[in-house]
Design a protein around this motif. Structure first.
Motif, mmCIF file in Angstrom:
data_model
loop_
_atom_site.group_PDB
_atom_site.id
_atom_site.type_symbol
_atom_site.label_atom_id
_atom_site.label_comp_id
_atom_site.label_asym_id
_atom_site.label_seq_id
_atom_site.Cartn_x
_atom_site.Cartn_y
_atom_site.Cartn_z
ATOM 1 N N ASN A 148 86.555 45.951 -46.004
ATOM 2 C CA ASN A 148 85.251 45.288 -45.899
ATOM 3 C C ASN A 148 85.331 43.773 -46.086
ATOM 4 O O ASN A 148 84.319 43.123 -46.341
ATOM 5 N N GLU A 149 86.512 43.199 -45.958
ATOM 6 C CA GLU A 149 86.672 41.751 -46.057
ATOM 7 C C GLU A 149 86.211 41.120 -44.747
ATOM 8 O O GLU A 149 86.648 41.493 -43.661
ATOM 9 N N LYS A 150 85.296 40.132 -44.863
ATOM 10 C CA LYS A 150 84.831 39.422 -43.678
ATOM 11 C C LYS A 150 85.815 38.304 -43.348
ATOM 12 O O LYS A 150 86.310 37.620 -44.237
ATOM 13 N N ILE A 199 85.245 41.942 -39.393
ATOM 14 C CA ILE A 199 85.363 42.568 -40.706
ATOM 15 C C ILE A 199 86.558 43.515 -40.676
ATOM 16 O O ILE A 199 86.793 44.201 -39.676
ATOM 17 N N ASN A 200 87.326 43.470 -41.759
ATOM 18 C CA ASN A 200 88.418 44.420 -41.915
ATOM 19 C C ASN A 200 87.769 45.746 -42.293
ATOM 20 O O ASN A 200 87.167 45.863 -43.358
ATOM 21 N N LEU A 224 82.067 41.257 -35.332
ATOM 22 C CA LEU A 224 80.675 41.119 -35.741
ATOM 23 C C LEU A 224 79.924 40.066 -34.928
ATOM 24 O O LEU A 224 78.716 40.173 -34.744
#
Length: 158
Positions: free
Chosen positions: A101-103, A96-97, A154
């Motif tokens: 919050n970009e996966k 995740i960035n 993650l």
């Protein structure tokens, strides 16, 4: 990893062998035919068709040499070689960035099989290289052309 070692899957190896065979048996003949035809036009010193065909021939021969070198130095990696305790080549990585919050999902592959638009990134790319060795939960930064990415791992899978 040895300096000249080229990592690839068995599928990548077979594809490269197929591409090499096509270059040797089909493309060489096509360009030789073009050269022969261009010579028949007469004076080759000012013959653009001849120059184009000779340039293409040189390019094809360069590709053949490149493929042969890569195949000579190939090391086939399969799923049993993938370590899921820490990120290694051919692992699938979920990250995740942290800032957006970009996966993100990637597979770290050898440079000859990299296809960024298919989420297959090279182990030699900035992001691929930075991910190697990290474990789930690690947060790290990597500099990319667009700036600095802050990523959190993650998950890792085969």
């Amino acid at each position: 990893m040895a300096e000249n070692e080229v990592l690839m899957t068995i599928e990548g190896l077979k594809q490269m062998e197929s591409d090499l065979e096509h270059l040797k048996t089909v493309r060489r003949k096509e360009v030789a035919s073009r050269i022969k035809q261009a010579i028949e036009f007469g004076d080759i010193s000012e013959n653009s068709e001849y120059e184009d065909a000779k340039n293409e021939q040189a390019f094809i021969e360069g590709q053949i040499l490149n493929y042969e070198k890569k195949l000579k130095n190939a090391r086939v990696v399969d799923s049993t070689d993938v370590n899921i305790d820490k990120i290694s080549e051919y692992a699938h990585v979920m990250a995740i960035n942290v800032d957006t919050n970009e996966k993100l999902e990637f597979q770290i592959v050898g440079s000859v099989e990299a296809k960024p638009f298919e989420s297959k990134i090279s182990n030699e790319s900035p992001v691929g290289k930075a991910m190697l060795g990290h474990t789930v939960g690690d947060i790290f930064e990597v500099t990319v052309p667009a700036g600095v990415l802050k990523l959190k791992i993650l998950g890792i899978s085969k």
